[in-house]
Scaffold this motif. Sequence first.
Motif, PDB file in Angstrom:
ATOM      1  N   ARG A 131      -7.899 -25.977 -19.293  1.00 23.06           N
ATOM      2  CA  ARG A 131      -7.930 -26.728 -17.967  1.00 23.06           C
ATOM      3  C   ARG A 131      -6.681 -27.611 -17.852  1.00 23.06           C
ATOM      4  NH1 ARG A 131     -14.419 -28.725 -17.875  1.00 23.06           N
ATOM      5  NH2 ARG A 131     -15.215 -26.556 -18.001  1.00 23.06           N
ATOM      6  N   TRP A 132      -5.676 -26.960 -18.134  1.00 19.97           N
ATOM      7  CA  TRP A 132      -4.182 -27.699 -17.947  1.00 19.97           C
ATOM      8  C   TRP A 132      -4.118 -28.129 -16.233  1.00 19.97           C
ATOM      9  CZ3 TRP A 132      -0.205 -24.272 -20.936  1.00 19.97           C
ATOM     10  CH2 TRP A 132      -0.295 -24.379 -22.338  1.00 19.97           C
ATOM     11  N   SER A 133      -3.584 -29.017 -16.026  1.00 22.23           N
ATOM     12  CA  SER A 133      -3.362 -29.382 -14.630  1.00 22.23           C
ATOM     13  C   SER A 133      -1.765 -29.653 -14.567  1.00 22.23           C
ATOM     14  CB  SER A 133      -4.094 -30.658 -14.162  1.00 22.23           C
ATOM     15  OG  SER A 133      -3.539 -31.727 -15.241  1.00 22.23           O
ATOM     16  N   ALA A 134      -1.355 -30.195 -13.446  1.00 14.58           N
ATOM     17  CA  ALA A 134       0.024 -30.518 -12.987  1.00 14.58           C
ATOM     18  C   ALA A 134       0.547 -31.688 -14.169  1.00 14.58           C
ATOM     19  CB  ALA A 134       0.191 -31.073 -11.729  1.00 14.58           C
ATOM     20  N   ALA A 135      -0.266 -32.444 -14.377  1.00 20.60           N
ATOM     21  CA  ALA A 135       0.072 -33.405 -15.355  1.00 20.60           C
ATOM     22  C   ALA A 135       0.292 -32.956 -16.831  1.00 20.60           C
ATOM     23  CB  ALA A 135      -1.330 -34.638 -15.364  1.00 20.60           C
ATOM     24  N   ASP A 136      -0.074 -31.687 -17.135  1.00 24.15           N
ATOM     25  CA  ASP A 136      -0.151 -31.240 -18.467  1.00 24.15           C
ATOM     26  C   ASP A 136       1.105 -30.109 -18.645  1.00 24.15           C
ATOM     27  OD1 ASP A 136      -2.189 -32.002 -19.693  1.00 24.15           O
ATOM     28  OD2 ASP A 136      -3.456 -30.897 -18.422  1.00 24.15           O
ATOM     29  N   LEU A 137       2.074 -30.412 -17.424  1.00 21.74           N
ATOM     30  CA  LEU A 137       3.392 -29.529 -17.411  1.00 21.74           C
ATOM     31  C   LEU A 137       4.237 -29.842 -18.704  1.00 21.74           C
ATOM     32  CD1 LEU A 137       4.554 -29.537 -13.766  1.00 21.74           C
ATOM     33  CD2 LEU A 137       3.537 -27.237 -15.038  1.00 21.74           C
ATOM     34  N   ALA A 138       4.288 -31.128 -19.189  1.00 25.42           N
ATOM     35  CA  ALA A 138       5.068 -31.329 -20.171  1.00 25.42           C
ATOM     36  C   ALA A 138       4.348 -30.698 -21.672  1.00 25.42           C
ATOM     37  CB  ALA A 138       5.311 -32.812 -20.401  1.00 25.42           C
ATOM     38  N   ARG A 139       3.168 -30.811 -21.695  1.00 23.73           N
ATOM     39  CA  ARG A 139       2.416 -30.242 -22.601  1.00 23.73           C
ATOM     40  C   ARG A 139       2.544 -28.584 -22.749  1.00 23.73           C
ATOM     41  NH1 ARG A 139      -4.249 -30.298 -22.933  1.00 23.73           N
ATOM     42  NH2 ARG A 139      -4.418 -28.918 -24.768  1.00 23.73           N
ATOM     43  N   ALA A 140       2.431 -28.061 -21.652  1.00 22.98           N
ATOM     44  CA  ALA A 140       2.899 -26.629 -21.538  1.00 22.98           C
ATOM     45  C   ALA A 140       4.080 -26.048 -22.114  1.00 22.98           C
ATOM     46  CB  ALA A 140       2.524 -26.123 -20.153  1.00 22.98           C
ATOM     47  N   ARG A 141       5.305 -26.932 -21.656  1.00 22.75           N
ATOM     48  CA  ARG A 141       6.509 -26.606 -22.056  1.00 22.75           C
ATOM     49  C   ARG A 141       6.908 -26.972 -23.524  1.00 22.75           C
ATOM     50  NH1 ARG A 141       8.441 -29.103 -16.535  1.00 22.75           N
ATOM     51  NH2 ARG A 141       8.483 -27.241 -14.994  1.00 22.75           N
TER      52      ARG A 141
END
Length: 224
Positions: free
Chosen positions: A210-220
Amino acid sequence: MRKLFAATLGVLSAVGGFVDIGDLVAASQAGALFGMAHTWVLLAGVVGICAYAEMAGRIAAVSGRAVFDLVRERLGPRVALLNLVASWLVTVVTLAAELGGVALALQLATRLSHLFWVPLAALAVWLVLWRLRFELMERIFGLAGLSLLVFAVALVALPTDWPELGQGVWQVGTAGHGWPLYWFVAVALFASTVSPYEVFFFSSGGVEERWSAADLARARSNVL
């Protein structure tokens, strides 16, 4: 600690997708025949899979949907079906190769035939997928996969001719085997590095977590 565990999806994707039996066979063949002449192929493959994974993670974080879901929406059901079937066939072949790789590793460890280990490896994989939660699976196998760093340790610990190794990186040649074989091995090595199931796995993992836009840094950070 939570941030550390958050990176295990990237570790699992990297270990499962980049260091697998296909990569080991292709890289071993390339090294045995041409030395370090295919280093540029590995570098191109790493950049390529990072780019695709970053896009897949960004889609999952912003839209909350997997990549294939958007492929079907944007390109239509027929193109999506072709994409799905092709990806599925590649994934099935990859799965067969991975099971064979596990069996060969166990054969080296126990001296029992790989034919004995193949069904047991398949059963073990099925049990893991059936019984373990995705989050637990990614953390266990992601962190356990870090043991493969032993290859990097061995490169430093064992006697290595660094000047010759570095010179081989910059001298691209066929080593007397001819350009057709050189490019065949290059394609095999690149294909083993950039596989569709890696992107689908990473994208689906982001959706499940459940990644969200706030998790973009986490995804990268996972991509890196």
